[in-house]
Design a protein around this motif. Structure first.
Motif, PDB file in Angstrom:
ATOM      1  N   GLY A  12      18.533  31.071  39.230  1.00  0.00           N
ATOM      2  CA  GLY A  12      17.274  31.346  38.547  1.00  0.00           C
ATOM      3  C   GLY A  12      16.908  32.819  38.616  1.00  0.00           C
ATOM      4  O   GLY A  12      16.434  33.410  37.636  1.00  0.00           O
TER       5      GLY A  12
ATOM      6  N   SER B  98      23.254  33.268  35.245  1.00  0.00           N
ATOM      7  CA  SER B  98      22.925  32.260  36.264  1.00  0.00           C
ATOM      8  C   SER B  98      24.157  31.446  36.642  1.00  0.00           C
ATOM      9  O   SER B  98      24.374  31.135  37.821  1.00  0.00           O
ATOM     10  CB  SER B  98      21.818  31.340  35.751  1.00  0.00           C
ATOM     11  OG  SER B  98      22.238  30.635  34.587  1.00  0.00           O
TER      12      SER B  98
ATOM     13  N   GLY C 148      18.791  26.558  37.571  1.00  0.00           N
ATOM     14  CA  GLY C 148      17.758  27.500  37.975  1.00  0.00           C
ATOM     15  C   GLY C 148      17.263  28.342  36.814  1.00  0.00           C
ATOM     16  O   GLY C 148      16.052  28.566  36.655  1.00  0.00           O
TER      17      GLY C 148
ATOM     18  N   LEU D 235      10.786  27.772  42.430  1.00  0.00           N
ATOM     19  CA  LEU D 235      12.176  27.362  42.207  1.00  0.00           C
ATOM     20  C   LEU D 235      12.745  26.606  43.397  1.00  0.00           C
ATOM     21  O   LEU D 235      13.697  25.845  43.246  1.00  0.00           O
ATOM     22  CB  LEU D 235      13.046  28.596  41.926  1.00  0.00           C
ATOM     23  CG  LEU D 235      13.013  29.178  40.517  1.00  0.00           C
ATOM     24  CD1 LEU D 235      13.864  30.443  40.460  1.00  0.00           C
ATOM     25  CD2 LEU D 235      13.509  28.159  39.508  1.00  0.00           C
TER      26      LEU D 235
END
Length: 374
Positions: free
Chosen positions: A117, A143, A279, A294
């Motif tokens: 993320g 990511s 993420g 997150l």
């Protein structure tokens, strides 16, 4: 079937098994029933144990499960909330299921989720002026690369130094979360984020729009497509066949000349890529920036889902929806029954213990075994 696959099959399967199965035409059906019965029995056992837990607290199990159903599937709003929660679970469960084909137990997906993320957010901020589809592509690639690297380290340590991948991935998860917190609260922090340290936001124009007519973000479709593609990879390609043979008998795979070490690293990296992608989707569809939100336990929930699905990518989808529904009902349980929101975590713990118990019995029930005709 290629010569390599034929050779592997002969090496990996006991000589008597094909002969016995040839006489027992119902064995494949019973084997399928066993694979279905194991998780269902585990869920039933978990429900029974959790009911005893509720009774000890003076709460009604019937009321609890009725509220869970209402909070998860009782209305279109509830269904949408459940599916939004299930979307990242599709991908984090794959982080466990793919390495499991080689007999690896990887439980560090949470670290890949948060770092993925963060990596996706940084990629978006670097090219914030580009068209949205290009930014989303960059976020996905960044990511996935971060997640692949982070979980791939577990596979590399196992293949190179023989370090247990379970311990390695768990330690790396804690390191990843600590690194994430350091970067978000330090060098990458937006000075305007006072109460909740965060990175700079990617902006409303770069947020993923919901699917038409719903509040469900496209991450659900991404997860579903990923599960289908992984099923094809595992069960319909020579690479997946080699991975399953390695998981069943490493020595047989080595005798057939399979690159076992490379397979381990590849499987871990691929699983990590999916967790990292989860993420980035959470950032682009829900939060708009990287922050402590997150760290929601998606990586750990993926472990439970993968085991419930017996590491079958197609079975991951309904199991993820089930766990997403349980999570979605947490707030309603708190309001209606006075139970803390973390009560659903206790239920998930009972499910995990039950599924591990069912694993010890899988393949040992006599009725499900192949039979000869004498």
């Amino acid at each position: 079937m290629s010569t390599l696959e034929a050779g592997i099959e002969v090496a990996a399967i006991p000589a008597a098994a094909p002969a016995v199965a040839a006489f027992d035409r119902f064995y494949p059906l019973r084997r399928g029933l066993e694979a279905l019965a194991a998780p269902l029995a585990a869920l039933a056992l978990a429900a029974a144990l959790f009911s005893l837990f509720l009774l000890a607290l003076g709460k009604s199990p019937a009321e609890f499960f009725a509220i869970v159903w209402k909070g998860a599937f009782g209305s279109w709003f509830s269904v949408q909330n459940t599916l939004v929660r299930a979307a990242p679970l599709f991908l984090t469960a794959l982080c466990v299921a793919i390495p499991a084909q080689l007999g690896l137990v990887v439980i560090g997906g949470e670290g890949a989720v948060v770092l993925g993320g963060l990596g996706g957010t940084c990629a978006a901020l670097l090219i914030a002026g580009a068209p949205a589809p290009l930014v989303w592509l960059a976020m996905g690639l960044a990511s996935a690369a971060v997640g692949a690297f982070w979980i791939g380290l577990s596979g590399l340590l196992r293949a190179w130094r023989g370090i247990n991948e379970t311990i390695a991935s768990l330690v790396l998860a804690y390191i990843g979360i600590a690194l994430f917190n350091h970067l978000v609260e330090g060098p990458l922090r937006d000075p305007a984020s006072l109460n909740k340290p965060s990175t700079y936001g990617i902006g409303e124009s770069l947020m993923l729009p919901p699917l038409p007519g719903t509040q469900i973000h496209p991450g659900l479709l991404v997860g579903a497509v990923a599960c289908v593609l992984c099923w094809v990879l595992i069960y319909r390609t020579s690479l997946g066949f080699a991975a399953r043979v390695t998981g069943g008998n490493v020595r047989a795979a080595q005798l057939q000349g399979l690159a076992v070490a490379r397979l381990m690293v590849f499987a871990c990296a691929l699983g990590g890529a999916f967790a990292g992608l989860a993420g980035a989707i959470e950032v682009a569809a829900v939060h708009g920036r990287a922050n402590a939100s997150l760290i929601a336990g998606y990586g750990y929930a993926g472990i439970l889902i993968a085991f419930l699905a017996r590491h079958n990518p197609l079975a991951i989808m309904p199991m993820a929806v089930l766990l997403g529904g349980i999570g979605a009902a947490g707030g309603l349980l708190q309001r209606r029954m006075g139970l803390p929101d973390a009560t659903v975590l206790v239920l998930e713990a009972f499910i995990f213990v039950s599924i591990l118990t069912s694993e010890t019995l899988y393949g040992r029930m006599r009725w499900f075994q192949p039979r000869g005709t004498g």
